[in-house]
Scaffold this motif. Structure first.
Motif, PDB file in Angstrom:
ATOM      1  N   ALA A 230     -53.497  64.335   3.495  1.00  0.00           N
ATOM      2  CA  ALA A 230     -53.306  63.653   4.772  1.00  0.00           C
ATOM      3  C   ALA A 230     -51.977  62.908   4.761  1.00  0.00           C
ATOM      4  N   ILE A 231     -51.471  62.653   5.951  1.00  0.00           N
ATOM      5  CA  ILE A 231     -50.316  61.785   6.172  1.00  0.00           C
ATOM      6  C   ILE A 231     -50.811  60.601   6.993  1.00  0.00           C
ATOM      7  N   TYR A 232     -50.585  59.398   6.510  1.00  0.00           N
ATOM      8  CA  TYR A 232     -51.039  58.196   7.224  1.00  0.00           C
ATOM      9  C   TYR A 232     -49.820  57.406   7.685  1.00  0.00           C
ATOM     10  N   CYS A 233     -49.812  57.022   8.955  1.00  0.00           N
ATOM     11  CA  CYS A 233     -48.687  56.221   9.445  1.00  0.00           C
ATOM     12  C   CYS A 233     -49.107  55.352  10.622  1.00  0.00           C
ATOM     13  N   ILE A 234     -48.297  54.345  10.888  1.00  0.00           N
ATOM     14  CA  ILE A 234     -48.495  53.412  12.001  1.00  0.00           C
ATOM     15  C   ILE A 234     -47.232  53.496  12.856  1.00  0.00           C
ATOM     16  N   PRO A 263     -53.030  67.298   7.950  1.00  0.00           N
ATOM     17  CA  PRO A 263     -53.469  66.424   9.045  1.00  0.00           C
ATOM     18  C   PRO A 263     -52.795  65.054   8.989  1.00  0.00           C
ATOM     19  N   ILE A 264     -52.638  64.471  10.140  1.00  0.00           N
ATOM     20  CA  ILE A 264     -52.068  63.124  10.264  1.00  0.00           C
ATOM     21  C   ILE A 264     -53.164  62.159  10.684  1.00  0.00           C
ATOM     22  N   ILE A 265     -53.212  61.015  10.023  1.00  0.00           N
ATOM     23  CA  ILE A 265     -54.042  59.907  10.491  1.00  0.00           C
ATOM     24  C   ILE A 265     -53.086  58.933  11.181  1.00  0.00           C
ATOM     25  N   GLU A 266     -53.135  58.916  12.494  1.00  0.00           N
ATOM     26  CA  GLU A 266     -52.242  58.064  13.285  1.00  0.00           C
ATOM     27  C   GLU A 266     -52.959  56.754  13.589  1.00  0.00           C
ATOM     28  N   ASP A 267     -52.585  55.710  12.884  1.00  0.00           N
ATOM     29  CA  ASP A 267     -53.190  54.389  13.081  1.00  0.00           C
ATOM     30  C   ASP A 267     -52.448  53.707  14.224  1.00  0.00           C
ATOM     31  N   ASP A 268     -53.025  53.795  15.398  1.00  0.00           N
ATOM     32  CA  ASP A 268     -52.360  53.286  16.597  1.00  0.00           C
ATOM     33  C   ASP A 268     -52.913  51.929  16.996  1.00  0.00           C
ATOM     34  N   ALA A 269     -53.034  51.052  16.009  1.00  0.00           N
ATOM     35  CA  ALA A 269     -53.631  49.736  16.245  1.00  0.00           C
ATOM     36  C   ALA A 269     -52.891  48.943  17.311  1.00  0.00           C
ATOM     37  N   TYR A 270     -51.572  49.134  17.383  1.00  0.00           N
ATOM     38  CA  TYR A 270     -50.743  48.326  18.276  1.00  0.00           C
ATOM     39  C   TYR A 270     -50.212  49.127  19.468  1.00  0.00           C
ATOM     40  N   GLY A 271     -50.705  50.350  19.625  1.00  0.00           N
ATOM     41  CA  GLY A 271     -50.145  51.245  20.626  1.00  0.00           C
ATOM     42  C   GLY A 271     -50.344  50.807  22.057  1.00  0.00           C
ATOM     43  N   ARG A 272     -51.365  49.968  22.332  1.00  0.00           N
ATOM     44  CA  ARG A 272     -51.601  49.514  23.692  1.00  0.00           C
ATOM     45  C   ARG A 272     -50.808  48.257  24.036  1.00  0.00           C
ATOM     46  N   LEU A 273     -50.161  47.636  23.059  1.00  0.00           N
ATOM     47  CA  LEU A 273     -49.448  46.393  23.331  1.00  0.00           C
ATOM     48  C   LEU A 273     -48.188  46.589  24.185  1.00  0.00           C
ATOM     49  N   PRO A 274     -47.380  47.624  23.973  1.00  0.00           N
ATOM     50  CA  PRO A 274     -46.213  47.809  24.858  1.00  0.00           C
ATOM     51  C   PRO A 274     -46.650  48.059  26.303  1.00  0.00           C
ATOM     52  N   SER A 275     -45.936  47.468  27.250  1.00  0.00           N
ATOM     53  CA  SER A 275     -46.285  47.669  28.656  1.00  0.00           C
ATOM     54  C   SER A 275     -46.085  49.117  29.072  1.00  0.00           C
ATOM     55  N   THR A 276     -45.154  49.811  28.411  1.00  0.00           N
ATOM     56  CA  THR A 276     -44.966  51.240  28.634  1.00  0.00           C
ATOM     57  C   THR A 276     -45.165  51.939  27.292  1.00  0.00           C
ATOM     58  N   TRP A 290     -55.757  62.781  13.711  1.00  0.00           N
ATOM     59  CA  TRP A 290     -56.866  61.852  13.896  1.00  0.00           C
ATOM     60  C   TRP A 290     -56.238  60.554  14.404  1.00  0.00           C
ATOM     61  N   ARG A 291     -56.343  60.299  15.689  1.00  0.00           N
ATOM     62  CA  ARG A 291     -55.715  59.090  16.244  1.00  0.00           C
ATOM     63  C   ARG A 291     -56.744  57.973  16.313  1.00  0.00           C
TER      64      ARG A 291
END
Length: 455
Positions: A230-234, A263-276, A290-291
């Motif tokens: 796996a590849i894990y990133c933020i 496969p990539i594990i996309e840790d999108d913990a902060y993805g909703r913080l940007p207004s765009t 895997w998002r």
């Protein structure tokens, strides 16, 4: 309904009545009769109940506000203020990455209202029973709405509801990898992935990065050399460096993973913080990614709900079974609250209020620590530190001055990584406390460690 029973504590035995009201309010809060977030009765109602002038109650409420006992604004009412964690622990916590209090919203009041509405319309026995792992259809549909910004429409069949990002990450890695397998990560990464890797006996392989994250050529080389599982990133507001991958880089990373069939594990913990929001990596390679999107960093960590967009239906079902074997299910009441917030638009309001507060705190941090790195809408910053401030010495010095800090060694996956601090901006309840703490960090870094000889 506003709390009124505390008024019986008002003792008219002597002294100004406004002070008697203030003492009664203070005692009710200290004894736990009044809890943080509870609404107080309007001033005119208190005046009528006690048979006193309206100005007397106004003076009492103003004194309570000055002491930090209550908070509120015209049109919103008056509420019992939350006791700051820094008051209770004696330390200002800049180490735990929390969303800041939502600007202009009373989170406690929202939670009470939603929990009450959920209990009013739901059979308590059904709510408190065991629920299917992975979430009900309604919960998964709400998760699809939460995931949509940055990824587009996601079928609820591919969404898995989990009791927090850590549980989801542990289950996904347990499915994908076995003891001794390699997982590619950033040189400085989320401590939670380090903990899971240690538990499962996985090898973390650090990929070189630049200001945007993974270097694509290095990632391709490491995939060929280590055959990672796996590849894990933020990719957004990376933890801890606060770096964000641009859209072009996300496309490149997706292409590398597809070519290597990793496969990539996309840790999108902060993805909703940007207004765009930027497009998620999952938007470019949905069959591989895997998002993972938690509500903890955008709404409140106490809700303990995270959503996973699995690559396909079969993968979602496998993850649900993996969760059954470990955490079983999210807490039903928490899941119901988040589902209601998303469906009714409250989640977007809280998110916008968190974002607004984060913007102000980022501006404050840049003013006090001009070298800080981070997006204007992020809830943390990264600050490189001088070589003469080793991590342990820096943490100890900060603690002696009433500050809790976390240094680069907590995130390092390989020796020789950059030295620095991840400073979380959401922990202190008040901006004034945060400003004082940041000035304390600046003062420490401008000095020399105790006992160090300068020649």
């Amino acid at each position: 309904m506003p709390a009124t029973l505390w008024l019986r504590r008002v003792d008219r035995g002597g002294g100004p009545i406004y002070l008697a009201i203030l003492r009664a309010l203070e005692a009710a809060i200290a004894d736990g009769e009044l809890q943080a977030g509870e609404q107080l009765p309007p001033q005119r109602a208190v005046a009528a109940a006690l048979g006193v002038d309206f100005t007397t109650v106004t003076r009492a409420y103003a004194a309570a506000r000055a002491r930090g006992l209550v908070e509120g604004a015209v049109g919103r009412g008056t509420y019992v203020a939350g006791r700051a964690a820094e008051d209770e622990a004696g330390l200002v916590d800049l180490s735990m990455n929390l969303p800041p209090p939502p600007k202009g919203l009373n989170l406690g009041k929202l939670l009470k209202e939603t929990a009450g509405a959920v209990l009013d319309r739901t059979d308590p026995q059904a709510l408190m029973a065991y629920h299917p792992p992975g979430g009900s259809l309604a919960q998964r549909a709400a998760g699809a709405v939460w995931l949509a910004p940055g990824q587009g429409e996601v079928s609820p069949d591919r969404v898995v509801v989990t009791p927090g990002a850590q549980a989801a990450l542990a289950a996904i890695l347990a499915m994908l990898a076995r003891r001794g397998d390699a997982v590619i990560v950033e040189p400085l990464t989320f401590p939670g992935v380090r903990s899971v890797a240690a538990l499962l006996g996985l090898r973390l392989v650090a990929c070189p990065v630049d200001d945007e994250g993974f270097d694509p050529e290095s990632l391709a080389r490491l995939c060929a050399e280590h055959a990672p599982r796996a590849i894990y990133c933020i990719p957004t507001h990376q933890n801890p460096t606060a770096a964000t991958m641009g859209e072009g880089r996300r496309r490149e990373i997706a292409a590398v993973a597809r070519a290597a069939k990793v496969p990539i594990i996309e840790d999108d913990a902060y993805g909703r913080l940007p207004s765009t929001p930027l497009p998620a990596i999952a938007a470019f390679a949905p069959e591989l990614v895997w998002r993972l999107a938690t509500t903890a960093k955008a709404l409140s960590p106490g809700l303990r709900i995270a959503y996973v967009a699995a690559p396909d239906l079969a993968a979602a079902q496998r993850l649900a079974e993996a969760l059954r074997a470990t955490t079983l299910m999210p807490a039903p009441l928490g899941a119901a609250i988040v589902t209601a917030w998303i469906r009714e638009g409250t989640a977007d309001k809280v998110l916008a209020a968190v974002r607004a507060e984060a913007v102000e705190r980022q501006a404050l941090a840049r003013q006090i620590l001009p070298a800080a790195q981070g997006s204007p809408e992020a809830i943390h910053i990264w600050l490189d530190t001088p070589d003469h401030w080793p991590g342990e010495r820096l943490r100890d010095t900060a603690q002696s001055r009433g500050l809790s800090l976390v240094t680069a060694d907590a995130f390092a996956t390989t020796p020789g990584t950059r030295a620095g601090l991840r400073i979380s901006l959401g922990g202190p309840t008040k901006q004034s406390v945060l400003a004082q703490a940041l000035r304390g960090v600046a003062a420490i870094l401008s000095g020399e460690p105790a006992g160090r000889m300068v020649v």
